[in-house]
Design an enzyme around this catalytic site. Sequence first.
Site, mmCIF file in Angstrom:
data_model
loop_
_atom_site.group_PDB
_atom_site.id
_atom_site.type_symbol
_atom_site.label_atom_id
_atom_site.label_comp_id
_atom_site.label_asym_id
_atom_site.label_seq_id
_atom_site.Cartn_x
_atom_site.Cartn_y
_atom_site.Cartn_z
ATOM 1 N N ASP A 1 1.001 -1.038 -0.175
ATOM 2 C CA ASP A 1 0.111 0.137 0.029
ATOM 3 C C ASP A 1 0.649 1.107 -0.188
ATOM 4 O OD1 ASP A 1 -2.657 0.711 0.645
ATOM 5 O OD2 ASP A 1 -2.132 2.028 1.794
ATOM 6 N N GLU B 1 1.352 -0.411 -4.859
ATOM 7 C CA GLU B 1 0.526 0.791 -5.756
ATOM 8 C C GLU B 1 1.686 2.331 -5.307
ATOM 9 O OE1 GLU B 1 -3.479 3.127 -3.940
ATOM 10 O OE2 GLU B 1 -1.545 3.207 -2.250
HETATM 11 C C1 NOJ Z 1 -4.081 2.883 -0.807
HETATM 12 C C2 NOJ Z 1 -5.445 1.739 -0.653
HETATM 13 O O1 NOJ Z 1 -5.763 0.936 -1.387
HETATM 14 C C3 NOJ Z 1 -7.097 2.414 -0.469
HETATM 15 O O2 NOJ Z 1 -7.757 1.797 -0.240
HETATM 16 C C4 NOJ Z 1 -6.797 3.648 1.273
HETATM 17 O O3 NOJ Z 1 -7.811 4.406 1.619
HETATM 18 C C5 NOJ Z 1 -4.843 4.367 1.114
HETATM 19 N N1 NOJ Z 1 -3.767 3.628 0.139
HETATM 20 C C6 NOJ Z 1 -4.905 4.409 2.697
HETATM 21 O O4 NOJ Z 1 -3.992 3.077 3.161
#
Ligand code: NOJ
Length: 534
Positions: free
Chosen positions: A194, A258
Amino acid sequence: MTDPWWRDAVVYQVYPRSFADANADGEGDLRGIRARLPYLKDLGVDAVWLSPFYPSPMADSGYDVADYRDVDPRYGTLADFDDLLAAATAADIKVIVDIVPNHCSSAHPWFAEALAAGPGSPERERFIFRDAPNNWQSQFGGPAWTQVADGQWYLHLFDAAQPDWNWRHPDVVALFEETLRFWLDRGVAGFRIDVADMLFKDELLPDTTPPDGVAEQLEWTPAKETPPYKHQKELFPLYRTWREILESYPGDRVMIGEIWLDDQELKREYLAGDGLDQAFNFTFMATPWDAADLRAVIGRSLPLAHAQPWALGNHDVPRAVTRLGIDQALVRNPTAEVLRGEVEVDRALGTRRARAAALLLLALPGSTYIYQGDELGLPEHLTIPDELRQDPMFIRMGGAFIGRDGCRVPMPWAGRRAPYGFADRPVDTWLPQPPDWAELTAEAQQADPGSMLTLYRQALRLRRDHINGAFAWLDTVPDADVLAFTRGEGFACVLNVGEQPVTLPAHLRVLLASEPLDGGVLPPDTAVWLDLAK
Ligand code: NOJ
């Protein structure tokens, strides 16, 4: 050496809270996921990515982690996780888990200790406490700093309930190394990381100039690629250390970041071969339905195609069926009016395009991620009453952005009314399902040859046998609204994004089409897979 499994894998994203609810409490759980493994097997996926299922107060639906090495009771127990993993392994489906290293939950014991210990304490060093804030804005809207009772401020790039870790602290480094090992020991095939680009912040915490506006806060349309809280150089050695940990386990374990970043040169630094294996291709996800735009983003992505999985959606962006059914000028930034259903959405058109887009995606080189429910053609739920919305983005941004709840609605499995088999008894689900999803359930689509589910199943099967050769653009279809390419000698994918039918290139037979074909002609908003059998 053979290619690692993830290079061309089809990975299915499970959002545990909304997948399947075995204990009928209105929220999904791990036993629910296990019970649906035959569905995933039948669909033909290679792996699942589980969004967080760790103990959490759910300020951000689990992306606020209070304990990185356990299961939230609403989802079950560690024993349930082990059972799920064993059953998935028996079905030859790999399991990727989500790791959330940028921040924890304010309910994490270390944050409670930091608050209690006070300014200047070693406990506060694990987070980013300062006597005065800078001008950074939270990705969810509003300031990125919150003041505590003794006057200090702590940094949270997301919700106030998600304090950012100080990644220059050895305790934090150790915590995550142990966490990786904990899940690797249990047998996971890898990690989705993440916010993988924001762990380190410029040490001086300089203001952003100009200050971030709303566009910068909407994380899926980043207007500014290199603010001082992104892409710091310390990230690369960190991911090298993580890679060494993964490599100390047998088999190929994957790390997928991500990272919302279009700049291919910068992205390459993450993907240099000794750090992350992959980082999602979010640029593709936000591309309007336009041949030139699609061709450009695909072309730009090709050199790193296997390191940048394609996806049409995830739990953070409006559903593809809805996105592709609105005015395409709005795709990169759907307004609150769109997401509230106040602006016309042509669902039939969006569905037609999403079918064609699925065939495009699945024919491109590299791996593809399917967000749960996209294989059913679920639209965004546009009419969730405000009082039932859960997303902190809705709360923090109100008018500017309505939030992500509309794509997180519990899955419809069977039956004519809510909860559509999500639970096997009537229950109020944590987010309401729309009243008109009966035709979209997995059961309703199962035997329908024209359904989205059938298209996905057929595509995943054909992909295995037919789509593995080298990519080349096919310029025998010179129409500006057409994307055409071959994979090796024997396979072609042709997509007509325009409004006029086009003539198909010479082929031996049609393997699959997203709409019925009329002889040798490809209708508008349709994709086809051709066997060229040279
Ligand atoms: C990316 C995640 O996919 C999302 O759902 C989340 O709110 C943020 N990062 C913070 O962790």
